[in-house]
Structure formats: structure tokens, C-alpha cells
Design a protein around this motif. Sequence first.
Motif, PDB file in Angstrom:
ATOM      1  N   HIS A  28      -2.884   2.332  -7.499  1.00 48.24           N
ATOM      2  CA  HIS A  28      -4.023   3.281  -6.707  1.00 48.24           C
ATOM      3  C   HIS A  28      -5.066   3.532  -7.726  1.00 48.24           C
ATOM      4  O   HIS A  28      -5.963   4.199  -7.380  1.00 48.24           O
TER       5      HIS A  28
ATOM      6  N   VAL B 292       0.858  -1.159  -0.055  1.00 45.53           N
ATOM      7  CA  VAL B 292      -0.160   0.097  -0.022  1.00 45.53           C
ATOM      8  C   VAL B 292       0.901   1.426  -0.037  1.00 45.53           C
ATOM      9  O   VAL B 292       0.679   2.246  -0.654  1.00 45.53           O
TER      10      VAL B 292
ATOM     11  N   LEU C 142      -5.271  -0.802   0.073  1.00 44.11           N
ATOM     12  CA  LEU C 142      -5.757  -1.008   1.511  1.00 44.11           C
ATOM     13  C   LEU C 142      -6.960  -1.752   1.712  1.00 44.11           C
ATOM     14  O   LEU C 142      -6.927  -2.648   2.291  1.00 44.11           O
TER      15      LEU C 142
ATOM     16  N   MET D 161      -2.585   6.756   5.754  1.00 42.85           N
ATOM     17  CA  MET D 161      -2.605   5.571   5.069  1.00 42.85           C
ATOM     18  C   MET D 161      -1.631   4.575   5.971  1.00 42.85           C
ATOM     19  O   MET D 161      -2.127   3.236   5.891  1.00 42.85           O
TER      20      MET D 161
ATOM     21  N   GLY E 275       0.717  10.118   2.783  1.00 43.12           N
ATOM     22  CA  GLY E 275       0.437   8.738   3.117  1.00 43.12           C
ATOM     23  C   GLY E 275       0.517   8.812   4.684  1.00 43.12           C
ATOM     24  O   GLY E 275       0.596   7.371   5.266  1.00 43.12           O
TER      25      GLY E 275
ATOM     26  N   GLU F 169      -8.863   1.365  -7.388  1.00 44.43           N
ATOM     27  CA  GLU F 169      -8.975   1.427  -5.884  1.00 44.43           C
ATOM     28  C   GLU F 169      -7.925   1.282  -5.155  1.00 44.43           C
ATOM     29  O   GLU F 169      -6.741   0.791  -5.377  1.00 44.43           O
ATOM     30  N   SER F 170      -8.029   1.775  -3.835  1.00 39.69           N
ATOM     31  CA  SER F 170      -6.828   1.771  -2.946  1.00 39.69           C
ATOM     32  C   SER F 170      -6.404   0.078  -2.496  1.00 39.69           C
ATOM     33  O   SER F 170      -7.459  -0.551  -2.206  1.00 39.69           O
TER      34      SER F 170
ATOM     35  N   THR G  22      -2.848   0.931   7.249  1.00 40.52           N
ATOM     36  CA  THR G  22      -2.350  -0.214   6.798  1.00 40.52           C
ATOM     37  C   THR G  22      -1.889  -1.002   7.738  1.00 40.52           C
ATOM     38  O   THR G  22      -1.877  -2.334   7.935  1.00 40.52           O
TER      39      THR G  22
END
Length: 345
Positions: free
Chosen positions: A211, A42, A217, A75, A72, A214-215, A79
Amino acid sequence: MDVHHAAATALTPRRAAPPAAPMPPLRFRELCETILAEVDRVIDGKAEASRVALTVLLAQGHLLVEDVPGVGKTMLAKTLARTIDCSVSRIQFTPDLLPSDVTGVSIYNQATRQFEFRPGAVFANIVIGDEINRASAKTQSALLECMEEHQVTVDGTSYGLSEPFMVIATQNPIEMEGTYPLPEAQRDRFMARISMGYPDEAAEIEMLESHQSESPLFSIEPVAEASDVASMIESVKAVYVSDPVKQFTVALGRATRTSERVRLGASPRAVLQLLRAAKARAALDGRDFVLPDDVAAMAPAVLVHRLILDRRAAAAGLTVAGVLDALVATVPLPSDGAARLRRQA
């Protein structure tokens, strides 16, 4: 605030829990590599930031991620939390957030005619505090007891928090309008501070590839459980530290207090957390003993956010990181043989 998993904390007065058994070394290293691999799926091009975050988790510390928007920070926190099958909560800090929103509040139940404690968002294994400097000082201080003692005291009763417990807070150091900068006492509660920084060109291109739809994650699956992390923490505690390495760590902390360029040096808590972080770093490298290099490597992440430069040093354009690097270079290293001394049977 969003809760990703239901909190499993039993709301009872705090009492000591039996420690978990240390994890076998091979399993420890395999699990660390698996967790970091999931995070790297990610967070592109930030392997060192991911490694420091995992190091802080295993050292039973808390992490402050400080950088500009969009690199990030949140994020990374999300994650790392998703790689572990445990309770996770996210708090969006805002000026109107109350301390009771964080810790919980006692509410009167008319049916039972008794006050009942309703837990706040801090009752989770991993608590993500987004933009912590946007909350008032009163709300920020609600985290102090939680972070230091792993408990919450409301109306005279202390409630134990889940173990393992970690706060990952983010803040933007650029946009200061409408914010409440963290005081030194609160910054000292964070074991380490990292900055994400901008990715290099190759990592940014890879980010566009991975990305764009979609992410990644959302595809992250837990690879460890809370009990695994508790066992890994016990393994870190068992890492051996020789007397010369302890002396080196203390000497480094004292050097920050006696330097003419530093107005506020490292506290005893900072020195202790530096050694704990060094133990976790050694464990991640597959060693059961700490080297001076482990202490020196963790010093920037653990100490920079705690130090305040003298006005003359700041006026001369010096940075805290630069002054700390110079101090690390002046502290004599113990001999390699002394640093590697094992505990005698």
C-alpha cells in the motif's frame, strides 16, 4: 455520496422477478475462490472477515462492520463491491443526512405538471453505508424497509430495488460523541456483524509493502457479474437442511431466550438468518447439505450483536460472545449421520 457504477434499477412498482438458474457446483466454488483472492489482495490478514462478508452476500443478508478507525472497515466493503460488476453506491452518513437522500424523493416537474420520482442512493446492488451511527434515528430507519423487503415506498408507491441487494454498513463503537447508536430493531436487520481487529505483524508489514505507493483497491477488476451472484444465491437456496439440523438451530435460538444471563435473546428472524448463513457457509465449503458445525460456526457473527446480557452478567464481567459460546456448548448436537441425511428422491 459517491456512485461507482450507474444504477440499473427500473423504477417501476415492485413485482416478482423470475429466479435465476442455480450455478453448477464447480463454477460456484471457482468463482468464490476468485472473489476471495481478489479481496485478499487488498485486505491483508483478514481472510475470515472476507469469507463472512461473501457468505452474507450469498445468503441475501446485510453486514455490519464494527471496529475502531483505520482497520479497513470501509476498505473491505469497497473491495467486495468492486469484485462484482454491478451497481454500487456509497452513502456517507452525517447528522444532516435526510431520509430522502437515502430512499429518494418525488419532485414536481413544471413542464409535465406531474411529480417525478428521483431515486436515492439505496437504488444499487451494493450499498455502502459509512459510519451509519452518525445519522439521526429518522434517517437510519429509512433503511428498514429497504433491508427487509428490498423495496422503497414513497408517496404510496413501492419501487423494487436491484437484485442482488446488500447493505454493508460501518460504524465506530469507540467514538460515541455526536452519534446515534443503532437501536435493537435496526441491528436485528443485519444478518451478521464482524469486527476487523488489528492485523498481525506479518500482515501489517505486507500492508506497508503493498500500500505504500497506492492502494491495491484501484487495481481490482470485477470477476463476477450481478447475474453470477444471483445464480450463486439460487445455489445456496438449494442447499439441503435435514430436520435434526433445523432442530439444532431452533434449540440454539431458544437457549439464548431462556438463559438467565441473557436479557434479550435471538428473535425468530435471527434464527432464520442463522440457518441461511449456515447454508451459504456449507456451499462455500463445497457441500450441498448443512452440518451442525456450519450453524455453530456462524452463530457468533449472526447472534452476538442481537443479544443483550442481563445486568448481573454484565456486572460480573461476562461478554456476549463468551455467554454465546457457553450456550452453543450446551445444546446437544444431532448425530453426524442424521445431519448428513439427503433429500430422498
